[in-house]
Design an enzyme around this catalytic site. Structure first.
Site, PDB file in Angstrom:
ATOM      1  N   ARG A 137      23.622   9.166 -23.499  1.00 46.57           N
ATOM      2  CA  ARG A 137      24.255   7.622 -24.129  1.00 46.57           C
ATOM      3  C   ARG A 137      25.597   7.724 -23.778  1.00 46.57           C
ATOM      4  O   ARG A 137      26.269   8.368 -23.444  1.00 46.57           O
ATOM      5  CB  ARG A 137      23.882   8.096 -25.757  1.00 46.57           C
ATOM      6  N   ASP A 337      18.395  -0.687 -36.016  1.00 49.39           N
ATOM      7  CA  ASP A 337      17.672   0.361 -36.298  1.00 49.39           C
ATOM      8  C   ASP A 337      16.311   0.094 -37.052  1.00 49.39           C
ATOM      9  O   ASP A 337      15.620   0.991 -37.077  1.00 49.39           O
ATOM     10  CB  ASP A 337      18.599   1.244 -37.091  1.00 49.39           C
ATOM     11  N   LYS A 364      19.862   3.570 -27.695  1.00 49.42           N
ATOM     12  CA  LYS A 364      19.866   4.524 -28.775  1.00 49.42           C
ATOM     13  C   LYS A 364      19.493   5.807 -28.543  1.00 49.42           C
ATOM     14  O   LYS A 364      19.707   6.138 -27.436  1.00 49.42           O
ATOM     15  CB  LYS A 364      18.921   3.534 -29.806  1.00 49.42           C
ATOM     16  N   ARG A 411      13.617   7.444 -35.627  1.00 45.32           N
ATOM     17  CA  ARG A 411      13.243   6.111 -36.066  1.00 45.32           C
ATOM     18  C   ARG A 411      11.922   5.760 -35.319  1.00 45.32           C
ATOM     19  O   ARG A 411      10.838   5.050 -36.063  1.00 45.32           O
ATOM     20  CB  ARG A 411      14.424   4.789 -35.967  1.00 45.32           C
TER      21      ARG A 411
HETATM   22  C1  S3P Z   1      25.893   2.864 -36.506  1.00 46.72           C
HETATM   23  C2  S3P Z   1      25.906   1.737 -35.680  1.00 46.72           C
HETATM   24  C3  S3P Z   1      24.732   1.358 -34.903  1.00 46.72           C
HETATM   25  C4  S3P Z   1      23.421   1.926 -35.395  1.00 46.72           C
HETATM   26  C5  S3P Z   1      23.857   3.496 -35.715  1.00 46.72           C
HETATM   27  C6  S3P Z   1      24.769   3.848 -36.911  1.00 46.72           C
HETATM   28  C7  S3P Z   1      27.277   3.095 -37.457  1.00 46.72           C
HETATM   29  O1  S3P Z   1      24.987   1.543 -33.682  1.00 46.72           O
HETATM   30  O2  S3P Z   1      22.674   1.797 -34.665  1.00 46.72           O
HETATM   31  O3  S3P Z   1      22.340   3.990 -36.240  1.00 46.72           O
HETATM   32  O4  S3P Z   1      27.341   4.090 -38.243  1.00 46.72           O
HETATM   33  O5  S3P Z   1      28.521   2.450 -37.075  1.00 46.72           O
HETATM   34  P1  S3P Z   1      25.851   0.660 -32.865  1.00 46.72           P
HETATM   35  O6  S3P Z   1      27.017   0.124 -33.522  1.00 46.72           O
HETATM   36  O7  S3P Z   1      26.202   1.281 -31.364  1.00 46.72           O
HETATM   37  O8  S3P Z   1      24.702  -0.559 -32.457  1.00 46.72           O
END
Ligand code: S3P
Length: 450
Positions: A137, A337, A364, A411
């Protein structure tokens, strides 16, 4: 569970076909929020002294965050009987460089937010790695803005991928312009800003989850948020040291989404209690309402010292097909999500759906855009990816029995399990234990509902 080759596989048995009304009923308490548990642990560990986190999520991601701060010198214990995590920390000025590399496991939030915190602490030296998914990632999205203010971060592909080595430095104030709607990127920069003298400003094209900002404001930091067009601009003034105290975690809307969709599809009446009510997280509720799901939310309440309000969600459904929906890109960060499970609902809708602006879904825990499409196609739905949009034709009445590999993405695994309940035969889902990342008791709750 059976082992297919070396990989565990779960067989999910569908609900009986035929009359679809009143298939499931009951009330469930929403499991604790992952994002707020992470941040509670972080702020408790940054503060000097004793803190208590009530109703923490003890999922694998949050455990990775806890383990990281233990390695820096905090004592973190889980009192399961009391339902709390206790943190006793020397505070961020007293942390010591861990001897061993930190294992961030599957957790993007841990990797990105801790990179911001650690990069801003002069004298701290941290190395870190993750599992196969996290190692793919993108980390450049936090490493580059941190480098722009003086951070020293080294790693694979010029620091754009884990493993990383972070050599804490005195960082400079700056107005950052972020081109991604990412709460993790914004949070990493703001958390670094706590150890910067002066203003750290972040501008994002679209607003996203705002727990970091809300918690910092509640802790007494000087932080302001301004709407700028469809986006947002946040300014934090450092240095700032959080005080030790009590944190209370509300239920996770992302977990509630699975059961909301299950109830809407199977038919019946379901109540989900203690769900966080925050507009940056509840896009899926808006979408369910637009699709015609009978969803009611009780008056939001802020009980027992909760920083953010919670609601009781009630879903009542006769199991008949809902309407298709067309969602605007601005809604995507508020339900990012939840897209896999919303796509499952859309497959059964009476008309077509289009979910717009999903580029972030590609980075993701897996390529969730491709893997969601794969799941729908395996189940016999008609769907495609069109640019950054997911297009789902609708019209499915019963899913075809399928065998699905969710790529160890929690998920996708949960979305597949819900879909399997509506299939015309037993389905197999690989590596079901991955649900422990965000929802350790998921299958027990699913089975308890019918
Ligand atoms: C999160 C932000 C999201 C989300 C992740 C948790 C966080 O990601 O998809 O499960 O805790 O800040 P992104 O901010 O990269 O979109």
């Amino acid at each position: 569970m059976t082992a297919s080759g070396t990989r565990p596989t779960l067989t999910v048995h569908p609900l009986a076909a035929g009359s679809v009304s009143r298939k499931i009923s009951g009330a469930v308490v929403c499991p604790p929020d992952k994002s707020i548990t992470h941040r509670s642990v972080m702020f408790a560990a940054m503060a000097k002294g004793a803190s208590v986190i009530e109703n923490p999520l003890m999922g694998a991601d949050c455990r990775a965050t806890m383990a990281a701060f233990r390695a820096l010198g905090a004592t973190i214990t889980h009192d399961a009987a009391a339902g709390v995590v206790r943190v006793e920390s020397p505070g961020m000025d007293g942390w010591s460089s861990p001897l061993l590399p930190l294992d961030f496991a599957n957790s993007g939030t841990t990797a990105r937010l801790l990179a911001g915190i650690f990069a801003a602490i002069p004298g701290l030296f941290v190395t870190c790695y993750g599992d196969a998914s996290l190692s793919k990632r993108p980390m450049g999205r936090v490493v580059e803005p941190l480098r722009a203010i003086g951070a020293k971060i080294y790693g694979r592909q010029n620091g754009h991928l884990l493993p990383l080595a972070i050599e804490g430095q005195k960082l400079a104030p700056k107005a950052h312009v972020v081109d991604k709607a990412s709460a993790q990127v914004k949070s990493a920069i703001l958390l670094a800003g706590l150890n910067v003298s002066g203003e750290t400003k972040v501008t994002l094209p679209v607003g996203g989850r705002d727990h970091t900002e809300k918690m910092l404001a509640a802790l007494g930091a000087q932080i302001t948020t301004k709407r700028v067009g469809g986006g947002e601009e946040i300014t934090v003034t450092g240095p700032f040291r959080p005080q030790a105290g009590r944190f209370r975690v509300p239920g996770d809307p992302s977990s509630a989404a699975f059961f909301s969709v299950y109830a809407a599809l199977a038919g019946g009446k379901l109540e989900i209690q203690n769900v966080l009510e925050n507009p940056t997280r509840t896009g899926f509720m808006t979408v369910l309402e637009r699709m015609g799901v009978r969803l009611t939310r009780s008056q939001p309440k802020r009980e027992h010292g909760l920083l953010e309000p919670v609601t009781t969600l009630s879903i009542e459904s006769d199991g008949k097909p809902v309407r298709g929906v067309d969602t605007e890109p601005e809604l995507a960060p508020t339900m990012i999500d939840e897209i896999p499970i919303l796509a499952v609902l859309a497959a059964f809708a009476s008309g077509p759906s289009r979910f717009r602006g999903l580029s972030e879904l590609r980075v993701k825990e897996s390529d969730r855009l491709a893997k969601t499409l794969e799941l729908l196609l395996l189940a016999g739905a008609d769907a495609k990816v069109d640019g950054d949009d997911l297009v789902v034709a609708g019209g499915l009445t019963r899913a075809r029995a399928f065998r699905y590999d969710p790529d160890e993405d929690h998920r996708l695994c949960m979305a597949a399990a819900v879909l399997a309940k509506l299939a015309d035969g037993p389905c197999e889902v690989q590596d079901p234990d991955c649900v422990a990342v965000s929802f350790p008791g998921f299958f027990d709750v699913l089975n308890s509902l019918g």
